[in-house]
Design an enzyme around this catalytic site. Sequence first.
Site, PDB file in Angstrom:
ATOM      1  N   ARG A   6       0.822  -1.209   0.000  1.00 28.42           N
ATOM      2  CA  ARG A   6       0.000   0.000   0.000  1.00 28.42           C
ATOM      3  C   ARG A   6       0.853   1.254   0.000  1.00 28.42           C
ATOM      4  NH1 ARG A   6      -4.130  -0.182   4.713  1.00 28.42           N
ATOM      5  NH2 ARG A   6      -4.629   1.789   3.736  1.00 28.42           N
ATOM      6  N   ARG A  62       3.522   4.856 -16.709  1.00 29.49           N
ATOM      7  CA  ARG A  62       3.994   4.756 -18.094  1.00 29.49           C
ATOM      8  C   ARG A  62       5.315   5.499 -18.309  1.00 29.49           C
ATOM      9  NH1 ARG A  62       1.555   0.619 -17.597  1.00 29.49           N
ATOM     10  NH2 ARG A  62      -0.690   0.602 -17.821  1.00 29.49           N
ATOM     11  N   CYS A  74      -7.505   2.911 -12.411  1.00 31.28           N
ATOM     12  CA  CYS A  74      -7.862   4.021 -11.523  1.00 31.28           C
ATOM     13  C   CYS A  74      -9.332   3.908 -11.135  1.00 31.28           C
ATOM     14  CB  CYS A  74      -7.636   5.361 -12.215  1.00 31.28           C
ATOM     15  SG  CYS A  74      -5.913   5.699 -12.591  1.00 31.28           S
ATOM     16  N   GLU A  77     -12.301   6.790  -4.780  1.00 31.32           N
ATOM     17  CA  GLU A  77     -12.301   6.391  -3.369  1.00 31.32           C
ATOM     18  C   GLU A  77     -13.702   6.624  -2.781  1.00 31.32           C
ATOM     19  OE1 GLU A  77     -10.617   4.768  -0.114  1.00 31.32           O
ATOM     20  OE2 GLU A  77      -9.471   5.140  -1.946  1.00 31.32           O
ATOM     21  N   ARG A  89      -4.333   6.998  -3.510  1.00 29.25           N
ATOM     22  CA  ARG A  89      -3.932   5.764  -2.832  1.00 29.25           C
ATOM     23  C   ARG A  89      -3.562   4.710  -3.875  1.00 29.25           C
ATOM     24  NH1 ARG A  89      -8.118   7.926   0.267  1.00 29.25           N
ATOM     25  NH2 ARG A  89      -7.862   7.852   2.525  1.00 29.25           N
ATOM     26  N   TYR A 107       3.734   6.050   2.779  1.00 31.45           N
ATOM     27  CA  TYR A 107       2.788   7.153   2.924  1.00 31.45           C
ATOM     28  C   TYR A 107       3.568   8.461   2.897  1.00 31.45           C
ATOM     29  CZ  TYR A 107      -0.522   3.550   4.000  1.00 31.45           C
ATOM     30  OH  TYR A 107      -1.329   2.444   3.898  1.00 31.45           O
ATOM     31  N   ARG A 115      -1.811   6.192   8.207  1.00 34.95           N
ATOM     32  CA  ARG A 115      -1.222   5.025   8.871  1.00 34.95           C
ATOM     33  C   ARG A 115       0.093   5.411   9.545  1.00 34.95           C
ATOM     34  NH1 ARG A 115      -3.053  -0.224   7.946  1.00 34.95           N
ATOM     35  NH2 ARG A 115      -1.783  -0.552   9.796  1.00 34.95           N
TER      36      ARG A 115
END
Length: 123
Positions: A6, A62, A74, A77, A89, A107, A115
Site C-alpha cells: 500500500r 507509463r 484508476c 475512493e 492511494r 505514505y 497510517r
Amino acid sequence: MIRGIRGATTVTANDETEMIDATEKLLQEMIRENQIQPDDVCSIFISLTEDLTAAFPAKALRRFDGWNYVPVMCMKEVPVPESLEKCIRVMMHVNTKLNQSEVKHIYLEQAISLRPDLQKQNH
C-alpha cells in the site's frame, strides 16, 4: 506469494501535472523500498478522492521503463465525510518472498496521517 503493498500521497490542487508527478514519486518509493521488478507485479489499483478529476494518475507508471505491460486501474475512493482530501492511494499486488511484516508501505505528504503506525515501522 502475492502480497499487497500500500501507498498514499496527497496533492495541493486538482492539477494534472501535480497529480501525475506525486503518483510517480509515490510509485518510485514503493518500488525502491520493496525492490519490485515489473514482472513481479500482478496489478496496481489507484484510487482518488472525489475532488481529484484532472487526470488519471496511472499515467505516471507509463514513465517507467519496462512497466508498460503492468495492468493498472484508476477508481474513485469512497467519499467518507471528513476524510483526507486530495488523496491518491495505491494498492500494488506483487509476487514476493517478503513476509507481511517485511513489506514497506509508503505514505507521503498528508497521507502519513492515514497510517502513522506503518510509517514509524518503516523507518
